[in-house]
Design an enzyme around this catalytic site. Structure first.
Site, short mmCIF file in Angstrom:
data_model
loop_
_atom_site.label_atom_id
_atom_site.label_comp_id
_atom_site.label_asym_id
_atom_site.label_seq_id
_atom_site.Cartn_x
_atom_site.Cartn_y
_atom_site.Cartn_z
N SER A 42 0.81 -0.98 -0.05
CA SER A 42 -0.05 0.13 0.06
C SER A 42 0.92 1.16 -0.16
O SER A 42 1.89 1.07 0.58
CB SER A 42 -0.99 0.14 1.18
OG SER A 42 -1.49 1.28 1.27
N TYR A 61 -1.69 -1.67 10.31
CA TYR A 61 -2.02 -1.87 8.77
C TYR A 61 -0.57 -1.36 8.28
O TYR A 61 0.03 -2.19 7.26
CB TYR A 61 -3.19 -1.18 8.14
CG TYR A 61 -3.07 -1.18 6.59
CD1 TYR A 61 -4.07 -2.18 5.92
CD2 TYR A 61 -2.86 -0.14 5.75
CE1 TYR A 61 -4.25 -2.38 4.55
CE2 TYR A 61 -2.93 -0.31 4.46
CZ TYR A 61 -3.68 -1.21 4.08
OH TYR A 61 -3.93 -1.46 2.39
N1 LIG Z 1 -8.79 0.28 -1.47
C1 LIG Z 1 -7.54 1.08 -1.13
O1 LIG Z 1 -7.62 2.08 -1.11
C2 LIG Z 1 -6.36 0.23 -0.90
C3 LIG Z 1 -5.14 1.31 -1.16
C4 LIG Z 1 -3.94 0.29 -0.73
C5 LIG Z 1 -3.89 -1.12 -0.72
N2 LIG Z 1 -5.07 -1.75 -0.50
C6 LIG Z 1 -4.93 -3.03 -0.71
O2 LIG Z 1 -5.54 -3.89 -1.59
C7 LIG Z 1 -6.13 -5.25 -1.48
C8 LIG Z 1 -7.55 -5.13 -1.52
O3 LIG Z 1 -8.00 -4.22 -0.66
P1 LIG Z 1 -9.52 -3.67 -1.01
O4 LIG Z 1 -9.66 -2.14 -0.82
O5 LIG Z 1 -10.32 -4.19 -2.40
O6 LIG Z 1 -10.57 -4.48 0.14
P2 LIG Z 1 -11.93 -4.96 0.31
O7 LIG Z 1 -12.08 -5.08 1.63
O8 LIG Z 1 -12.95 -4.25 -0.52
O9 LIG Z 1 -11.46 -6.47 -0.31
C9 LIG Z 1 -10.63 -7.23 0.59
C10 LIG Z 1 -11.10 -8.77 0.30
O10 LIG Z 1 -10.34 -9.59 1.13
C11 LIG Z 1 -11.09 -10.60 1.59
N3 LIG Z 1 -10.42 -11.01 2.87
C12 LIG Z 1 -10.31 -10.07 4.13
N4 LIG Z 1 -9.86 -11.21 4.95
C13 LIG Z 1 -9.74 -12.35 4.61
C14 LIG Z 1 -8.86 -13.44 4.98
N5 LIG Z 1 -8.72 -13.62 6.42
N6 LIG Z 1 -8.76 -14.52 4.14
C15 LIG Z 1 -9.45 -14.38 2.98
N7 LIG Z 1 -10.00 -13.19 2.34
C16 LIG Z 1 -9.88 -12.21 3.38
C17 LIG Z 1 -12.37 -9.85 1.84
O11 LIG Z 1 -13.40 -10.81 2.22
C18 LIG Z 1 -12.48 -9.07 0.69
O12 LIG Z 1 -13.09 -9.86 -0.43
C19 LIG Z 1 -5.74 -5.22 0.17
O13 LIG Z 1 -4.50 -5.81 0.10
C20 LIG Z 1 -5.54 -3.69 0.68
O14 LIG Z 1 -4.59 -3.68 1.74
C21 LIG Z 1 -6.37 -1.18 -0.87
#
Ligand SMILES: NC(=O)c1ccc[n+]([C@@H]2O[C@H](COP(=O)([O-])OP(=O)(O)OC[C@H]3O[C@@H](n4cnc5c(N)ncnc54)[C@H](O)[C@@H]3O)[C@@H](O)[C@H]2O)c1
Length: 243
Positions: free
Chosen positions: A136, A149
């Site tokens: 991230s 995080y």
């Molecule tokens: N959205 C953002 O702004 C952002 C920014 C930087 C990084 N990220 C990273 O991108 C990735 C996806 O984020 P997102 O925003 O789509 O989040 P989200 O919450 O919309 O999706 C995350 C998914 O991970 C699944 N999940 C959570 N815990 C789990 C577990 N223990 N085992 C299996 N599945 C699990 C959830 O059910 C969900 O479907 C993550 O790694 C997040 O840290 C997101």
């Protein structure tokens, strides 16, 4: 198509960035194994893409192993792992107790370790593998209200380098994508939604990030042609972090 005849496990594929990555890899010809703790939604992703799904908690060693075993039974191999599953928290530092800290580290750092460890053996035997972790840009920005995080995502950068160093000799690369703030269920259903305009003002490209903005970087790192790139982080954040 760059991923024809490739089998790709994508964790977090039920929604958000993981789902967009699964869709992008499928559009490049990959057979998708959609893995998520939300099994029904993972199945929906898989059904739409003609792949298979696994309900998995990536923080549990036996689940990570079962995910790989089921992939091998269904498809005979695993070429690509993208670990997008994580918890995206918004918790003020003063409210972070040890139980909360452990939960975030367990899913967001132990999880990437466990799933990478589980795919390693079949990839070694095949002499080929692409491991893509999701970090991230919050780690670089030091974003507030995300203490454990940030620590976990910093760990993901370290894990990426360790995997690259240890596995390069087996034909396996390991890289990470570090997204900036992106419109996903995690951000749109939390106080993070209020940060989009502020962050946009810091970006070189002035619009809100979509999940489809992140997927192409992951698809490149998942492809065979990225083979001379390993241990790297691609920051996909519209130029928010520029040092
Ligand atoms: N959205 C953002 O702004 C952002 C920014 C930087 C990084 N990220 C990273 O991108 C990735 C996806 O984020 P997102 O925003 O789509 O989040 P989200 O919450 O919309 O999706 C995350 C998914 O991970 C699944 N999940 C959570 N815990 C789990 C577990 N223990 N085992 C299996 N599945 C699990 C959830 O059910 C969900 O479907 C993550 O790694 C997040 O840290 C997101």
């Amino acid at each position: 198509m760059k991923l024809e005849n490739r089998v790709a496990i994508v964790t977090g594929a039920a929604q958000g960035i993981g789902k967009a990555i699964a869709e992008k890899l499928a559009s490049e010809g990959a057979t998708i194994v959609a893995a998520d703790i939300q099994g029904d939604l993972a199945k929906e992703t898989a059904d739409a893409l003609g792949g298979t799904s696994v309900q998995v908690d990536i923080s549990k060693e036996e689940d990570a192993q079962r995910m790989v075993d089921e992939t091998l039974s269904a498809h005979g191999k695993v070429d690509v792992l993208v670990n997008a599953a994580a918890i995206v928290p918004f918790v003020p530092w003063d409210e972070v107790d040890f139980a909360y800290w452990r939960n975030i580290i367990s899913v967001n750092l132990d999880g990437p370790y466990l799933v990478s460890r589980a795919v390693e053996k079949p990839m070694r035997e095949a002499g080929y593998g692409r491991i893509v972790l999701i970090a991230s840009n919050a780690f670089y920005a030091g974003t507030p209200n995300m203490g454990p995080y940030l620590a976990a995502k910093g760990g993901v950068v370290g894990l990426t380098r360790a995997l690259a160093t240890e596995l390069g000799k087996y034909g396996i690369t390991a890289n990470a994508v570090a997204p900036g703030i992106t419109r996903s269920p995690a951000t749109l259903n939390s106080p993070h939604k209020d940060a989009f305009d502020f962050v946009q003002a810091l970006q070189a490209i002035p619009r809100h990030g979509e999940t489809q903005d992140i997927a192409p970087a992951a698809a490149f790192l998942a492809s065979e042609e990225s083979g001379w790139v390993t241990g790297q982080v691609i920051v996909a954040d519209a130029g928010h972090i520029r040092d």
